[in-house]
Design an enzyme around this catalytic site. Structure first.
Site, short mmCIF file in Angstrom:
data_model
loop_
_atom_site.label_atom_id
_atom_site.label_comp_id
_atom_site.label_asym_id
_atom_site.label_seq_id
_atom_site.Cartn_x
_atom_site.Cartn_y
_atom_site.Cartn_z
N TYR A 21 30.76 9.05 56.04
CA TYR A 21 30.54 9.78 54.42
C TYR A 21 29.63 8.91 53.63
O TYR A 21 29.21 9.18 52.63
CB TYR A 21 32.07 9.59 53.87
CG TYR A 21 32.47 8.15 53.89
CD1 TYR A 21 33.24 7.58 54.71
CD2 TYR A 21 32.20 7.23 52.80
CE1 TYR A 21 33.82 6.44 55.00
CE2 TYR A 21 32.57 5.86 52.54
CZ TYR A 21 33.39 5.43 53.78
OH TYR A 21 33.78 3.99 53.79
N ASP A 41 24.87 8.61 66.26
CA ASP A 41 26.35 8.39 66.12
C ASP A 41 26.70 8.44 67.53
O ASP A 41 26.18 8.89 68.26
CB ASP A 41 26.98 9.46 65.23
CG ASP A 41 28.22 8.88 64.61
OD1 ASP A 41 28.38 8.58 63.45
OD2 ASP A 41 29.35 8.63 65.56
N ARG A 44 27.23 2.80 47.53
CA ARG A 44 28.03 2.93 46.20
C ARG A 44 28.40 4.46 46.38
O ARG A 44 28.04 5.12 45.40
CB ARG A 44 27.34 2.40 44.86
CG ARG A 44 27.47 1.13 44.41
CD ARG A 44 26.86 0.84 43.23
NE ARG A 44 26.90 -0.59 43.20
CZ ARG A 44 26.09 -1.31 42.20
NH1 ARG A 44 24.93 -0.40 41.42
NH2 ARG A 44 26.31 -2.63 41.73
N LYS A 65 27.95 -6.32 45.88
CA LYS A 65 28.83 -5.24 46.34
C LYS A 65 30.51 -5.72 46.44
O LYS A 65 31.24 -5.03 46.05
CB LYS A 65 28.41 -4.67 47.85
CG LYS A 65 29.23 -3.64 48.35
CD LYS A 65 29.46 -2.39 47.60
CE LYS A 65 30.50 -1.67 48.29
NZ LYS A 65 30.73 -0.40 47.49
N CYS A 120 37.57 0.78 50.36
CA CYS A 120 36.66 -0.36 49.79
C CYS A 120 37.48 -1.33 49.28
O CYS A 120 37.39 -2.63 49.68
CB CYS A 120 35.75 0.33 48.64
SG CYS A 120 34.89 1.86 49.26
N LYS A 170 39.67 -3.94 51.24
CA LYS A 170 39.00 -4.77 52.27
C LYS A 170 37.95 -5.79 51.66
O LYS A 170 37.68 -6.60 52.03
CB LYS A 170 38.02 -3.66 53.22
CG LYS A 170 37.17 -4.17 54.16
CD LYS A 170 36.53 -3.08 54.98
CE LYS A 170 35.79 -1.97 54.17
NZ LYS A 170 34.25 -2.17 53.67
N ARG A 222 53.28 6.99 39.01
CA ARG A 222 51.86 6.81 38.56
C ARG A 222 51.76 7.80 37.25
O ARG A 222 50.96 8.11 36.79
CB ARG A 222 51.16 7.84 39.43
CG ARG A 222 51.07 7.23 40.98
CD ARG A 222 49.87 6.28 40.96
NE ARG A 222 49.73 5.71 42.26
CZ ARG A 222 48.88 4.91 42.54
NH1 ARG A 222 48.08 4.37 41.61
NH2 ARG A 222 48.82 4.46 43.98
N1 SAJ Z 1 43.97 2.65 41.60
C1 SAJ Z 1 44.87 1.90 41.03
N2 SAJ Z 1 44.66 1.82 39.60
C2 SAJ Z 1 43.64 2.11 38.90
C3 SAJ Z 1 42.66 2.37 39.81
C4 SAJ Z 1 42.74 2.75 41.12
O1 SAJ Z 1 46.11 1.90 41.23
O2 SAJ Z 1 43.48 1.83 37.90
C5 SAJ Z 1 44.39 2.65 42.95
C6 SAJ Z 1 44.09 4.19 43.39
O3 SAJ Z 1 45.26 4.83 43.48
C7 SAJ Z 1 43.67 3.90 44.85
C8 SAJ Z 1 42.63 2.86 44.93
O4 SAJ Z 1 43.24 2.00 43.78
O5 SAJ Z 1 44.69 3.96 45.85
C9 SAJ Z 1 41.58 2.75 44.92
O6 SAJ Z 1 40.91 3.72 43.79
P1 SAJ Z 1 39.72 3.76 43.40
O7 SAJ Z 1 39.40 4.67 41.96
O8 SAJ Z 1 38.93 2.39 43.34
O9 SAJ Z 1 38.70 4.58 44.27
P2 SAJ Z 1 37.76 4.18 45.51
O10 SAJ Z 1 38.68 3.39 46.46
O11 SAJ Z 1 37.07 5.48 46.04
O12 SAJ Z 1 36.72 3.10 45.04
C10 SAJ Z 1 35.42 3.54 44.85
C11 SAJ Z 1 34.71 2.35 44.95
N3 SAJ Z 1 33.10 2.74 45.13
C12 SAJ Z 1 32.30 2.08 45.98
O13 SAJ Z 1 33.01 1.27 46.71
C13 SAJ Z 1 31.17 2.45 46.12
C14 SAJ Z 1 34.79 1.65 43.71
O14 SAJ Z 1 33.67 0.57 43.66
C15 SAJ Z 1 34.62 2.49 42.50
O15 SAJ Z 1 34.99 1.64 41.35
C16 SAJ Z 1 35.67 3.63 42.60
O16 SAJ Z 1 35.43 4.30 43.52
C17 SAJ Z 1 35.59 4.70 41.15
O17 SAJ Z 1 35.37 3.88 40.37
O18 SAJ Z 1 35.66 5.60 41.54
#
Ligand code: SAJ
Length: 439
Positions: free
Chosen positions: A24, A44, A171, A223, A277, A280, A419
């Site tokens: 991705y 790949d 990102r 990062k 992300c 980890k 939620r």
């Molecule tokens: N979550 C919560 N509460 C929140 C936000 C998220 O419980 O307020 C949970 C979500 O349910 C999920 C997890 O955290 O299980 C991660 O959610 P996320 O919104 O952070 O989504 P990701 O994992 O796709 O994070 C990505 C990251 N982007 C990159 O690494 C380039 C993160 O840095 C971004 O901030 C995030 O997307 C985003 O803002 O959408």
């Protein structure tokens, strides 16, 4: 090749680009460079993935606006072709690496096997004066202590003269892959300033956001820090949710009013933190620290977030107990298996931890998720005759549900909302638990 020659080849788009890792992160990047005219080779280890892309089809799951069309366009136009054969990289001027960088479940130490394997194979084919850019998220210090030594060993060349090297952390966010690459600011970490400047010339071809040039360590720190920051923010919201429950408050109302205060931006509590992300990257940030400093807040935030599935299980047991239902005989509907609302991505989903803990406790568990293949049964059917419904993911389908009517079809009218999906608390005398809300 001198760095000036390389810069010229980038500017006239005669430079050949290779993208190692077609997931991705890597696949959209390869397509975008191909789209603007660079001859691009995708590499790949997954033969099936190679064949899919070479057929002009999209192997990436989920809804990714524009990606399928872009793949078809650049493959048909002959600008992108894929292979498993690294020897084809012997004539590429730029190699971008986006392979997975997981951490061990127990030690939280990074596993770089995929990266090491890619670096070894690349080094054997590395062209003199080529630029290698790592987009994978890596622990600070990895470029200098792992990536560069591996490339120098396998290529017999020296970084900075025999080849150039940099780190441009990805990102991307599922569901917005192309949009993010095009529009988000990016950090450009170079082995030296000339390399950073060359990388900037390269990425300006596909990134409209600001390209901030810096050194390798800073790029690695930015990062991993930006995601550790988010994890700590979420952990704070989860801890305040637990406090509100204990004191009879409503964290959702508290959050709304707190965020009216300037400079506050409290995130949302929930059933846990999943994805590729956030769970980890905090571990990557602190993984190379030895005795100099003992991190406390970052590991504790991980512990708080990792405990939320168990807390939601406790709320489930409380609702069943209030309803007088024996857990061993209870039929439980678990709603949501993806790690994120309205997504089919299940990587590191908190739902798996809820289910692992719940399996031995309840009589029967039914799992539903409108986006995740094994769990897409009809929701009304899933809810018929259950003793409690547990909302773990804020999918729109659960927000739009008529829960008054749904509770009528259940054997026991009990509901756990982790939620804040419910628009209003169901009218009938049901056994309701809402995360972060005292009852
Ligand atoms: N979550 C919560 N509460 C929140 C936000 C998220 O419980 O307020 C949970 C979500 O349910 C999920 C997890 O955290 O299980 C991660 O959610 P996320 O919104 O952070 O989504 P990701 O994992 O796709 O994070 C990505 C990251 N982007 C990159 O690494 C380039 C993160 O840095 C971004 O901030 C995030 O997307 C985003 O803002 O959408």
């Amino acid at each position: 090749m001198s760095i000036t020659n390389l810069q010229n080849k980038i500017q006239n788009r005669s430079a050949k680009i290779a993208q190692i890792g077609l997931g991705y992160v890597g696949l959209p990047v390869a397509c975008m460079f191909a789209k603007v005219g660079f001859e691009t080779i995708g590499v790949d280890v997954d033969q099936k993935r190679i064949a899919t892309v070479n057929a002009g089809e999209n192997p990436i799951e989920g809804i990714e606006p524009g990606l399928a069309e872009l793949i078809a366009e650049v493959v048909a136009g002959g600008k992108l072709r894929c292979t498993t054969d690294y020897s084809e990289l012997s004539d590429t001027d730029i190699i971008i690496i986006a392979v997975q960088t997981p951490v061990e479940d127990d030690t939280h130490q990074p596993r770089y096997q995929h990266m090491q394997s890619a670096l070894h194979s690349l080094g054997l084919a590395l062209k003199d004066g080529a630029l290698v850019v790592v987009e994978s998220t890596i622990a600070p210090g990895t470029m200098h202590n792992v990536i560069i030594p591996a490339l120098e060993a396998s290529s017999g060349k020296k970084a900075g003269t025999g080849f150039y090297v940099g780190h441009c952390p990805e990102r991307v966010m599922p569901g917005r892959l192309l949009h993010n690459i095009q529009n988000m600011d990016r950090v450009i970490g170079g082995f030296d300033p000339d390399t950073a400047a060359t990388m900037k010339i390269l990425y300006e071809n596909i990134v409209n956001g600001t390209l901030d040039t810096t050194d390798l360590l800073t790029a690695e720190l930015v990062k991993t820090t930006e995601n550790a920051y988010r994890d700590v923010q979420i952990a704070f919201a989860n801890e305040v949710a637990r406090v509100c429950e204990a004191l009879g408050g409503d964290v959702w109302k508290v959050r709304e009013l707190v965020n009216k205060s300037p400079g506050r931006n409290m995130l949302y509590p929930g059933a846990g933190v999943g994805g590729h992300c956030i769970p980890k990257d905090p571990w990557l940030l602190i993984s190379r620290i030895r005795d100099e400093v003992v991190p406390q807040l970052i590991p504790m935030a991980r512990q708080v977030n990792r405990s939320m599935p168990q807390h939601v299980l406790q709320l489930t047991q409380d609702a069943l107990s209030e309803a007088g239902v024996d857990p061993a005989k209870a039929i439980v509907a678990v709603l949501g298996y993806a790690y994120l609302e309205n997504s089919d991505d299940t990587r590191d989903t908190p739902s798996q931890f809820y289910l692992q803990a719940a399996e031995p406790i309840f009589g029967e568990i039914r799992v539903h998720d409108p986006f995740v293949a094994p769990y897409q049964a009809d929701l009304d059917t899933i809810l018929e005759g259950v003793d409690v419904a547990v909302i773990l993911v804020a999918h729109d389908e659960y927000r739009q549900m008529d829960w008054d009517a749904a509770l009528e079809t259940m054997r026991t009218p009990a509901l756990v909302d982790a939620r804040n999906v419910l628009k209003k608390v169901p009218s009938r005398n049901a056994h309701i638990r809402i995360l972060g809300k005292g009852h």
